[in-house]
Design a protein around this motif. Structure first.
Motif, PDB file in Angstrom:
ATOM      1  N   ALA A  63      52.989  85.815  28.326  1.00 38.26           N
ATOM      2  CA  ALA A  63      53.386  85.331  29.645  1.00 38.26           C
ATOM      3  C   ALA A  63      52.534  84.108  29.966  1.00 38.26           C
ATOM      4  O   ALA A  63      51.372  84.034  29.573  1.00 38.26           O
ATOM      5  CB  ALA A  63      53.174  86.419  30.691  1.00 38.26           C
ATOM      6  N   GLY A  64      53.109  83.166  30.653  1.00 40.81           N
ATOM      7  CA  GLY A  64      52.375  81.963  31.039  1.00 40.81           C
ATOM      8  C   GLY A  64      53.042  81.312  32.227  1.00 40.81           C
ATOM      9  O   GLY A  64      54.176  81.627  32.574  1.00 40.81           O
ATOM     10  N   SER A  65      52.326  80.395  32.833  1.00 40.22           N
ATOM     11  CA  SER A  65      52.880  79.725  34.005  1.00 40.22           C
ATOM     12  C   SER A  65      52.703  78.212  33.928  1.00 40.22           C
ATOM     13  O   SER A  65      52.977  77.514  34.885  1.00 40.22           O
ATOM     14  CB  SER A  65      52.210  80.254  35.269  1.00 40.22           C
ATOM     15  N   GLY A  66      52.221  77.732  32.796  1.00 38.73           N
ATOM     16  CA  GLY A  66      52.004  76.301  32.627  1.00 38.73           C
ATOM     17  C   GLY A  66      51.134  76.061  31.412  1.00 38.73           C
ATOM     18  O   GLY A  66      50.703  77.011  30.745  1.00 38.73           O
ATOM     19  N   PRO A  67      50.862  74.802  31.109  1.00 38.37           N
ATOM     20  CA  PRO A  67      50.016  74.493  29.954  1.00 38.37           C
ATOM     21  C   PRO A  67      48.673  75.219  30.031  1.00 38.37           C
ATOM     22  O   PRO A  67      48.077  75.325  31.106  1.00 38.37           O
ATOM     23  CB  PRO A  67      49.826  72.978  30.056  1.00 38.37           C
ATOM     24  N   ASN A  68      48.219  75.759  28.897  1.00 43.01           N
ATOM     25  CA  ASN A  68      46.933  76.463  28.788  1.00 43.01           C
ATOM     26  C   ASN A  68      46.817  77.657  29.738  1.00 43.01           C
ATOM     27  O   ASN A  68      45.734  77.978  30.200  1.00 43.01           O
ATOM     28  CB  ASN A  68      45.768  75.488  29.020  1.00 43.01           C
ATOM     29  N   SER A  69      47.925  78.312  30.041  1.00 37.54           N
ATOM     30  CA  SER A  69      47.890  79.428  30.991  1.00 37.54           C
ATOM     31  C   SER A  69      48.034  80.796  30.332  1.00 37.54           C
ATOM     32  O   SER A  69      47.959  81.813  31.001  1.00 37.54           O
ATOM     33  CB  SER A  69      49.004  79.263  32.033  1.00 37.54           C
ATOM     34  N   ARG A  70      48.238  80.849  29.014  1.00 40.11           N
ATOM     35  CA  ARG A  70      48.403  82.144  28.349  1.00 40.11           C
ATOM     36  C   ARG A  70      47.089  82.902  28.305  1.00 40.11           C
ATOM     37  O   ARG A  70      46.036  82.317  28.058  1.00 40.11           O
ATOM     38  CB  ARG A  70      48.913  81.961  26.928  1.00 40.11           C
ATOM     39  N   THR A  71      47.165  84.214  28.549  1.00 37.10           N
ATOM     40  CA  THR A  71      45.993  85.082  28.431  1.00 37.10           C
ATOM     41  C   THR A  71      46.388  86.257  27.543  1.00 37.10           C
ATOM     42  O   THR A  71      46.981  86.053  26.500  1.00 37.10           O
ATOM     43  CB  THR A  71      45.518  85.556  29.822  1.00 37.10           C
ATOM     44  N   SER A  72      46.111  87.457  27.966  1.00 40.36           N
ATOM     45  CA  SER A  72      46.453  88.634  27.167  1.00 40.36           C
ATOM     46  C   SER A  72      47.728  89.311  27.646  1.00 40.36           C
ATOM     47  O   SER A  72      48.128  90.326  27.089  1.00 40.36           O
ATOM     48  CB  SER A  72      45.294  89.630  27.202  1.00 40.36           C
ATOM     49  N   GLN A  73      48.386  88.785  28.652  1.00 38.35           N
ATOM     50  CA  GLN A  73      49.604  89.395  29.169  1.00 38.35           C
ATOM     51  C   GLN A  73      50.802  88.998  28.319  1.00 38.35           C
ATOM     52  O   GLN A  73      50.988  87.835  28.012  1.00 38.35           O
ATOM     53  CB  GLN A  73      49.835  88.976  30.614  1.00 38.35           C
ATOM     54  N   MET A  74      51.580  90.007  27.967  1.00 42.38           N
ATOM     55  CA  MET A  74      52.758  89.785  27.149  1.00 42.38           C
ATOM     56  C   MET A  74      53.952  90.442  27.825  1.00 42.38           C
ATOM     57  O   MET A  74      53.788  91.273  28.701  1.00 42.38           O
ATOM     58  CB  MET A  74      52.550  90.369  25.756  1.00 42.38           C
ATOM     59  N   PHE A  75      55.135  90.059  27.384  1.00 34.97           N
ATOM     60  CA  PHE A  75      56.334  90.713  27.907  1.00 34.97           C
ATOM     61  C   PHE A  75      57.360  90.864  26.798  1.00 34.97           C
ATOM     62  O   PHE A  75      57.314  90.183  25.780  1.00 34.97           O
ATOM     63  CB  PHE A  75      56.916  89.944  29.100  1.00 34.97           C
ATOM     64  N   ILE A  76      58.274  91.798  27.018  1.00 31.53           N
ATOM     65  CA  ILE A  76      59.392  92.037  26.107  1.00 31.53           C
ATOM     66  C   ILE A  76      60.652  91.611  26.847  1.00 31.53           C
ATOM     67  O   ILE A  76      60.895  92.054  27.969  1.00 31.53           O
ATOM     68  CB  ILE A  76      59.500  93.527  25.714  1.00 31.53           C
ATOM     69  N   VAL A 135      50.352  91.091  41.553  1.00 35.09           N
ATOM     70  CA  VAL A 135      49.974  89.688  41.712  1.00 35.09           C
ATOM     71  C   VAL A 135      49.167  89.330  40.466  1.00 35.09           C
ATOM     72  O   VAL A 135      48.140  89.960  40.189  1.00 35.09           O
ATOM     73  CB  VAL A 135      49.148  89.474  43.000  1.00 35.09           C
ATOM     74  N   GLN A 136      49.626  88.350  39.716  1.00 35.28           N
ATOM     75  CA  GLN A 136      49.035  88.033  38.421  1.00 35.28           C
ATOM     76  C   GLN A 136      47.529  87.767  38.476  1.00 35.28           C
ATOM     77  O   GLN A 136      46.786  88.231  37.634  1.00 35.28           O
ATOM     78  CB  GLN A 136      49.753  86.842  37.793  1.00 35.28           C
ATOM     79  N   GLY A 137      47.071  87.029  39.448  1.00 35.90           N
ATOM     80  CA  GLY A 137      45.656  86.677  39.541  1.00 35.90           C
ATOM     81  C   GLY A 137      44.732  87.863  39.738  1.00 35.90           C
ATOM     82  O   GLY A 137      43.539  87.792  39.450  1.00 35.90           O
ATOM     83  N   LYS A 138      45.265  88.982  40.228  1.00 39.89           N
ATOM     84  CA  LYS A 138      44.441  90.169  40.475  1.00 39.89           C
ATOM     85  C   LYS A 138      44.329  91.077  39.249  1.00 39.89           C
ATOM     86  O   LYS A 138      43.530  92.003  39.239  1.00 39.89           O
ATOM     87  CB  LYS A 138      45.021  90.971  41.638  1.00 39.89           C
ATOM     88  N   ILE A 139      45.132  90.833  38.240  1.00 36.36           N
ATOM     89  CA  ILE A 139      45.149  91.716  37.071  1.00 36.36           C
ATOM     90  C   ILE A 139      43.944  91.494  36.168  1.00 36.36           C
ATOM     91  O   ILE A 139      43.261  92.438  35.781  1.00 36.36           O
ATOM     92  CB  ILE A 139      46.450  91.513  36.261  1.00 36.36           C
ATOM     93  N   HIS A 140      43.667  90.245  35.820  1.00 41.92           N
ATOM     94  CA  HIS A 140      42.625  89.919  34.850  1.00 41.92           C
ATOM     95  C   HIS A 140      41.252  90.391  35.331  1.00 41.92           C
ATOM     96  O   HIS A 140      40.774  90.006  36.380  1.00 41.92           O
ATOM     97  CB  HIS A 140      42.602  88.413  34.583  1.00 41.92           C
ATOM     98  N   GLY A 141      40.631  91.241  34.542  1.00 44.78           N
ATOM     99  CA  GLY A 141      39.281  91.715  34.841  1.00 44.78           C
ATOM    100  C   GLY A 141      39.205  92.787  35.907  1.00 44.78           C
ATOM    101  O   GLY A 141      38.112  93.173  36.312  1.00 44.78           O
ATOM    102  N   HIS A 142      40.355  93.267  36.370  1.00 40.87           N
ATOM    103  CA  HIS A 142      40.354  94.280  37.433  1.00 40.87           C
ATOM    104  C   HIS A 142      41.354  95.384  37.118  1.00 40.87           C
ATOM    105  O   HIS A 142      42.375  95.517  37.795  1.00 40.87           O
ATOM    106  CB  HIS A 142      40.693  93.632  38.782  1.00 40.87           C
ATOM    107  N   PRO A 143      41.084  96.209  36.098  1.00 40.99           N
ATOM    108  CA  PRO A 143      42.047  97.258  35.735  1.00 40.99           C
ATOM    109  C   PRO A 143      42.297  98.248  36.879  1.00 40.99           C
ATOM    110  O   PRO A 143      43.364  98.832  36.967  1.00 40.99           O
ATOM    111  CB  PRO A 143      41.404  97.951  34.531  1.00 40.99           C
ATOM    112  N   GLU A 144      41.330  98.388  37.767  1.00 42.27           N
ATOM    113  CA  GLU A 144      41.519  99.317  38.885  1.00 42.27           C
ATOM    114  C   GLU A 144      42.637  98.855  39.818  1.00 42.27           C
ATOM    115  O   GLU A 144      43.274  99.668  40.485  1.00 42.27           O
ATOM    116  CB  GLU A 144      40.207  99.530  39.672  1.00 42.27           C
ATOM    117  N   TYR A 145      42.904  97.560  39.863  1.00 39.55           N
ATOM    118  CA  TYR A 145      43.999  97.038  40.690  1.00 39.55           C
ATOM    119  C   TYR A 145      45.321  97.651  40.241  1.00 39.55           C
ATOM    120  O   TYR A 145      46.095  98.164  41.050  1.00 39.55           O
ATOM    121  CB  TYR A 145      44.040  95.509  40.609  1.00 39.55           C
ATOM    122  N   ILE A 146      45.590  97.624  38.948  1.00 40.82           N
ATOM    123  CA  ILE A 146      46.826  98.211  38.418  1.00 40.82           C
ATOM    124  C   ILE A 146      46.798  99.727  38.587  1.00 40.82           C
ATOM    125  O   ILE A 146      47.776 100.330  39.020  1.00 40.82           O
ATOM    126  CB  ILE A 146      47.025  97.835  36.930  1.00 40.82           C
TER     127      ILE A 146
END
Length: 140
Positions: free
Chosen positions: A15-28, A72-83
């Motif tokens: 998943a990404g939202s622009g150049p250099n935006s890919r992290t560990s999130q993926m989708f099917i 909200v995408q920005g809250k996912i990274h580094g915050h597993p308790e959010y999910i």
């Protein structure tokens, strides 16, 4: 004509939202989507070759806001308790095996043993462990 990579059902992509935006999130991809595959960050990295009907049963809160009620995408990274707290029905992978094209699947137990052998000093390895390592080295 529109250029890009077709996203057929079962395509796996970061998943990404622009150049250099890919992290560990993926989708099917569950269906063909003409809006996907037109940007550089929307590059398929694999496909579901068996069991797509099971992947379609994953629980979904929908897309992220404002298009849906998902996380909200920005809250996912580094915050597993959010999910865990806000989206407790979200399915997650507990184990996943990756097979390279033209290669063989990596055996997790074999991989663990190889890492343990690498961490040990050569003089601490038993002759049996060294023979197993040589055998693995010859296969790869």
């Amino acid at each position: 004509p529109k250029k890009g990579i077709a996203f057929a059902p079962g395509i796996i992509s970061y998943a990404g939202s622009g150049p250099n935006s890919r992290t560990s999130q993926m989708f099917i991809s569950y269906g063909s989507a003409s809006s996907l595959g037109t940007q550089l960050w929307e590059t398929p990295v694999g496909s579901v070759i068996e069991g797509l009907e099971n992947a379609k049963e994953f629980y979904s809160y929908g897309d992220m806001p404002p298009w849906g009620k998902g996380p909200v995408q920005g809250k996912i990274h580094g915050h597993p308790e959010y999910i865990e707290n806000e989206f407790p029905l979200t399915d997650k992978f507990v184990e996943c095996h990756v097979q390279r094209l033209g290669g063989k699947a990596v055996d997790p137990e074999e991989e663990r043993m190889a890492r343990e052998l690498e961490e040990e000093a050569p003089d601490q390895r038993s002759s049996e462990q060294m023979d197993k390592q040589k055998h693995r080295d010859m296969r790869h």
